[in-house]
Design a protein around this motif. Structure first.
Motif: not given
Length: 135
Positions: A19-28, A37-45, A70-77
């Protein structure tokens, strides 16, 4: 009868795992609430990923039962979120600024202007070298 029940449970389990499940959201930004804008979201496995658009929105479709994002953006933790994946999920992530820039000071020694120091088509040859040249 027992084999039939086993087959039904096995097929039920296979349909859930596929089953396909969608994860969506906002990064602020955590302080200003500005969209990142351009923040990366990566599934770890499986290393599937996505990036945020101009509204800070992202969407990622997975078929895992538990997920580590894993959420990442340049200049942010960097932030990591672990949770079981049971249904479509909306996540709002607020990232904290990791960099505080100190004052930047630019300094240089004074150099002659190029108009004052350049002599076009001039070559300096020492006299000793001229004396050693063949005639």
């Amino acid at each position: 009868m027992r084999n039939l029940l086993t087959l039904i449970f096995l097929l039920f389990d296979l349909t859930l795992s596929g089953q396909k499940i969608t994860i969506s959201g906002y990064v602020r930004d955590a302080d200003t609430g500005e969209n990142l804008i351009g923040a990366t979201i990566q599934e770890g496995k499986n290393r599937y990923g996505s990036t945020t658009n101009v509204y800070g929105f992202y969407s990622l479709t997975l078929n895992s039962d538990s997920v580590s994002l894993i959420y990442s953006y340049v200049g942010y933790y960097r932030q990591t979120i672990h949770f079981p994946l049971r249904q479509d999920t909306l996540i709002l992530v607020r990232m904290h600024n990791a960099m505080m820039l100190n004052e930047v000071v630019v300094s240089a020694d004074r150099t002659d202007k190029i108009q004052e120091s350049s002599r076009m088509s001039t070559v300096t040859i020492p006299i000793d070298q001229i004396k050693r040249l063949p005639r």
